[in-house]
Design a protein around this motif. Structure first.
Motif, PDB file in Angstrom:
ATOM      1  N   ASP A 181       0.856  -1.186   0.000  1.00 35.47           N
ATOM      2  CA  ASP A 181       0.000   0.000   0.000  1.00 35.47           C
ATOM      3  C   ASP A 181       0.894   1.239   0.000  1.00 35.47           C
ATOM      4  OD1 ASP A 181      -1.805   2.035   0.384  1.00 35.47           O
ATOM      5  OD2 ASP A 181      -2.909   1.015   1.990  1.00 35.47           O
ATOM      6  N   THR A 182       1.305   1.682  -1.204  1.00 35.78           N
ATOM      7  CA  THR A 182       2.239   2.803  -1.320  1.00 35.78           C
ATOM      8  C   THR A 182       1.630   4.109  -0.808  1.00 35.78           C
ATOM      9  OG1 THR A 182       1.613   3.163  -3.619  1.00 35.78           O
ATOM     10  CG2 THR A 182       3.544   1.790  -3.214  1.00 35.78           C
ATOM     11  N   GLU A 183       0.334   4.281  -0.959  1.00 30.78           N
ATOM     12  CA  GLU A 183      -0.293   5.512  -0.472  1.00 30.78           C
ATOM     13  C   GLU A 183      -0.252   5.588   1.047  1.00 30.78           C
ATOM     14  OE1 GLU A 183      -0.902   8.178  -2.284  1.00 30.78           O
ATOM     15  OE2 GLU A 183      -0.076   6.898  -3.856  1.00 30.78           O
ATOM     16  N   GLU A 184      -0.440   4.459   1.727  1.00 32.70           N
ATOM     17  CA  GLU A 184      -0.347   4.444   3.186  1.00 32.70           C
ATOM     18  C   GLU A 184       1.089   4.714   3.619  1.00 32.70           C
ATOM     19  OE1 GLU A 184      -1.522   3.936   7.265  1.00 32.70           O
ATOM     20  OE2 GLU A 184      -2.470   4.642   5.428  1.00 32.70           O
ATOM     21  N   ILE A 185       2.051   4.146   2.905  1.00 27.42           N
ATOM     22  CA  ILE A 185       3.455   4.410   3.230  1.00 27.42           C
ATOM     23  C   ILE A 185       3.764   5.889   3.021  1.00 27.42           C
ATOM     24  CG2 ILE A 185       5.843   3.963   2.512  1.00 27.42           C
ATOM     25  CD1 ILE A 185       5.001   1.042   2.045  1.00 27.42           C
ATOM     26  N   ARG A 186       3.278   6.467   1.914  1.00 24.96           N
ATOM     27  CA  ARG A 186       3.479   7.907   1.671  1.00 24.96           C
ATOM     28  C   ARG A 186       2.890   8.740   2.812  1.00 24.96           C
ATOM     29  NH1 ARG A 186       5.230   9.437  -3.355  1.00 24.96           N
ATOM     30  NH2 ARG A 186       4.873   7.911  -4.983  1.00 24.96           N
ATOM     31  N   ARG A 187       1.688   8.377   3.241  1.00 21.22           N
ATOM     32  CA  ARG A 187       1.018   9.119   4.304  1.00 21.22           C
ATOM     33  C   ARG A 187       1.849   9.069   5.591  1.00 21.22           C
ATOM     34  NH1 ARG A 187      -1.740   8.489   8.595  1.00 21.22           N
ATOM     35  NH2 ARG A 187      -1.863   6.234   8.534  1.00 21.22           N
TER      36      ARG A 187
END
Length: 131
Positions: free
Chosen positions: A98-104
């Motif tokens: 989940d790249t978006e969660e990592i970005r967040r």
């Protein structure tokens, strides 16, 4: 030219990185002008210097411990997004990341801790974290 810059240039020559990706990485290695903020991830400037860590414990007793500046994590996530595959091959099966969660999480300057832990069938463990 630094060793890091040479490695990036070799990756372009080998076709592992595009010129644009290499330029983005090289920009993070340039010395900062006085008063200029360090490039940030998603517009958020961390208050303290944090490190993205990849720690691997192999079942055979070998260990790998890598630390990267947070600015390179954003570059790596951008490369993953452009290639259209954000997954880890785990025992022959693709496990999505989940790249978006990592970005967040990495954009939050207060976040420190584990992002992801993977245990393989053969006893290896991989931990991605922010320190």
């Amino acid at each position: 030219m630094s060793q890091e810059q040479e490695k990036i240039e070799r990756m372009v020559q080998q076709g592992k990185l595009s010129r644009a990706e290499a330029d983005e990485l090289l920009a993070t290695l340039e010395p900062q002008d006085s008063g200029q903020p360090h490039p940030s991830i998603q517009g958020t400037q961390p208050r303290t210097r944090r490190t993205f860590r990849i720690h691997v414990d192999k079942a055979n007793g070998k260990h790998v411990d890598l630390g990267f500046p947070m600015s390179l994590v954003g570059v790596g996530l951008n490369i993953l997004a452009r290639r259209g595959k954000a997954a880890i091959d785990l025992d022959g099966k693709d496990v999505p990341i989940d790249t978006e969660e990592i970005r967040r999480l990495i954009a939050d300057p207060a976040f420190v801790g584990e992002l992801m832990t993977v245990h393989t069938g053969d006893g290896d463990t991989v931990v991605l974290s922010v320190e």
